[in-house]
Design a protein around this motif. Structure first.
Motif, short mmCIF file in Angstrom:
data_model
loop_
_atom_site.label_atom_id
_atom_site.label_comp_id
_atom_site.label_asym_id
_atom_site.label_seq_id
_atom_site.Cartn_x
_atom_site.Cartn_y
_atom_site.Cartn_z
N VAL A 128 22.57 32.58 18.98
CA VAL A 128 21.55 32.90 19.65
C VAL A 128 21.70 34.51 19.77
O VAL A 128 22.77 35.00 19.82
N GLN A 129 20.61 35.19 19.47
CA GLN A 129 20.37 36.56 19.24
C GLN A 129 19.47 37.02 20.45
O GLN A 129 18.59 36.45 21.02
N ALA A 130 19.62 38.34 20.92
CA ALA A 130 19.01 39.04 21.96
C ALA A 130 18.57 40.53 21.68
O ALA A 130 19.25 41.06 20.98
N ILE A 131 17.40 40.69 21.69
CA ILE A 131 16.77 41.90 21.53
C ILE A 131 16.26 42.76 22.95
O ILE A 131 15.37 41.82 23.42
N ARG A 132 16.44 43.75 23.01
CA ARG A 132 15.93 44.60 24.14
C ARG A 132 14.42 44.77 23.85
O ARG A 132 13.89 45.71 22.88
N SER A 133 13.75 43.98 24.50
CA SER A 133 11.98 44.08 24.30
C SER A 133 11.51 45.50 24.63
O SER A 133 10.34 45.79 24.33
N ASP A 134 12.32 46.33 25.68
CA ASP A 134 11.76 47.54 26.02
C ASP A 134 12.01 48.66 24.90
O ASP A 134 11.79 49.84 25.02
N LYS A 135 12.88 48.30 23.89
CA LYS A 135 13.32 49.24 22.85
C LYS A 135 12.93 48.84 21.36
O LYS A 135 12.70 49.65 20.72
N TRP A 136 12.68 47.53 21.39
CA TRP A 136 12.08 47.01 20.04
C TRP A 136 11.00 46.66 20.14
O TRP A 136 10.64 45.48 20.83
N THR A 137 9.99 46.95 19.13
CA THR A 137 8.59 46.28 19.10
C THR A 137 8.35 45.85 17.66
O THR A 137 8.70 46.89 16.73
N GLY A 138 7.36 45.05 17.09
CA GLY A 138 7.11 44.85 15.96
C GLY A 138 8.13 44.35 15.07
O GLY A 138 7.79 44.34 13.78
N TYR A 139 9.15 43.89 15.50
CA TYR A 139 10.06 43.37 14.50
C TYR A 139 9.53 41.74 13.95
O TYR A 139 8.92 41.20 14.81
N ALA A 140 10.26 41.48 13.05
CA ALA A 140 9.68 40.14 12.35
C ALA A 140 10.86 39.46 12.14
O ALA A 140 12.13 39.84 11.72
N GLY A 141 10.79 37.93 12.30
CA GLY A 141 11.77 37.15 12.17
C GLY A 141 11.90 36.75 10.69
O GLY A 141 11.09 37.04 9.93
N ILE A 142 13.20 36.53 10.16
CA ILE A 142 13.44 36.13 8.87
C ILE A 142 14.19 34.65 8.89
O ILE A 142 15.15 34.66 9.63
N PRO A 143 13.72 33.54 8.37
CA PRO A 143 12.12 33.64 7.68
C PRO A 143 11.24 33.72 8.82
O PRO A 143 11.44 33.52 9.82
N SER A 144 10.16 34.25 7.99
CA SER A 144 8.99 34.08 9.09
C SER A 144 8.42 33.02 9.57
O SER A 144 8.53 31.92 9.03
#
Length: 333
Positions: A315-331
């Motif tokens: 389980v991963q978490a990313i601050r959506s107000d700091k990061w945009t345009g990121y892509a998952g691996i694998p897509s």
């Protein structure tokens, strides 16, 4: 050669700083100037740091925290399906290995009875917040090397079946204390160790202890830190513990942990398994290798040194107000 370079002068213990590599050869140049990796002692402090905006993302959080973080509206949660599993490891080491494990655990019928008391679906829901899939064998479902037990082999949650197996094998509760004993009066009472800062494994142990009691098996619950547990695993100074493994896409590495020469922490040793391990390492025909690897998993499921209960998500978490345009691996595309 990577997009970032380690900066020793800016790093301290537990905080590792990487700076943009201006000479990076790749077509996509790094556009982040500084990347800081922070090591936290437990998942609670990670979640707090995310909520406060002290960090912008986390590579691993507890599944039990994902709803609260997502509710903030500032955090994206990603359940990553990765090779690996969580397991109940049983010390079945023979006497010549030394150690202090309960010799009753060398009896396969007792290991099978414990397995019948593992309510995998309930553990997945209550301890892991449904972040994963129920598991029984070493390699994840969906991998061509995965072995799925047949209907005749499968041990689903059934404490009554566990009690029946034990009764037929001569383990009865002769003194009416709720715990079965062997013919010499030794109780089916075992220490179950979980890691003290791992709330989902502690919850798993509590669920198992309650369910095993229904079959006449007692678990004495103990928590300790991972370092202390590591110290006693390979000296076989435990009865049962809960932990997990990460694996690779190729099954070779995770299969190795049960070979006799590896010195696996359960004391498991099986000549046919060792033979198959060497054979699958040499086999170049994938279909034939799959057959070998699946037979190995079948042996492990039958002998039950591990009771694998879940293939848990990362389980991963990313601050959506700091990061945009990121892509998952694998897509996902």
């Amino acid at each position: 050669t990577g997009p970032f370079k380690y900066s020793a002068e800016r790093s301290t213990e537990g905080v590792y700083v990487f700076v943009k590599n201006e000479a990076y050869f790749g077509e996509k140049k790094p556009y982040i100037d500084t990347l800081v990796l922070v090591i936290y002692e437990n998942s609670d402090t990670i979640a707090t740091a995310l909520e406060l905006g002290e960090i912008d993302g986390a590579a691993a959080i507890a599944a039990t925290q994902k709803e609260a973080l997502a509710a903030s509206g500032k955090v994206d949660i990603i359940n990553a399906s990765v090779p690996g599993f969580s397991q109940v490891a049983i010390n079945m080491a023979p006497e010549e290995y030394g150690g202090t494990g309960n010799p009753l655990l060398r009896e396969k019928v007792i290991r099978h009875a414990i397995d019948y008391c593992v309510n995998r679906a309930y553990i997945l829901e209550m301890a892991y917040n449904n972040a994963g899939t129920v598991g029984y064998t070493l390699i994840n479902p969906g991998n061509p090397y995965h072995y799925e037990p047949t209907a005749e082999e499968l041990r689903t949650y059934d404490p009554a079946k566990a009690a029946q197996l034990l009764e037929e094998a001569g383990y009865s509760d002769t003194n009416s204390d709720g715990i079965r004993e062997d013919a010499q009066g030794n109780p089916l009472s075992f220490e179950l160790i979980s890691i003290s800062d791992n709330s989902w494994e502690i919850k798993t142990a509590q669920i198992m202890a309650s369910n095993c009691r229904d079959a006449g098996i007692e678990f004495r619950l103990t928590n300790m830190d991972s370092g202390a547990l590591s110290d006693i695993i390979y000296t076989y100074e435990y009865d049962i513990h809960i932990w997990g493994w990460g694996a690779d896409a190729d099954p070779g590495t995770i299969l190795a942990i049960f070979t006799t020469d590896y010195g696996n922490e359960t004391g498991f040793s099986n000549a046919r398994y060792d033979e198959l391990y060497e054979a699958q390492m040499r086999e170049m025909d994938e279909a034939k290798r799959i057959e070998l690897v699946q037979e190995m998993q079948q042996i492990l499921y039958e002998e039950s040194p591990y009771l694998i209960y879940i293939h848990d998500d990362y389980v991963q978490a990313i601050r959506s107000d700091k990061w945009t345009g990121y892509a998952g691996i694998p897509s996902e595309n």
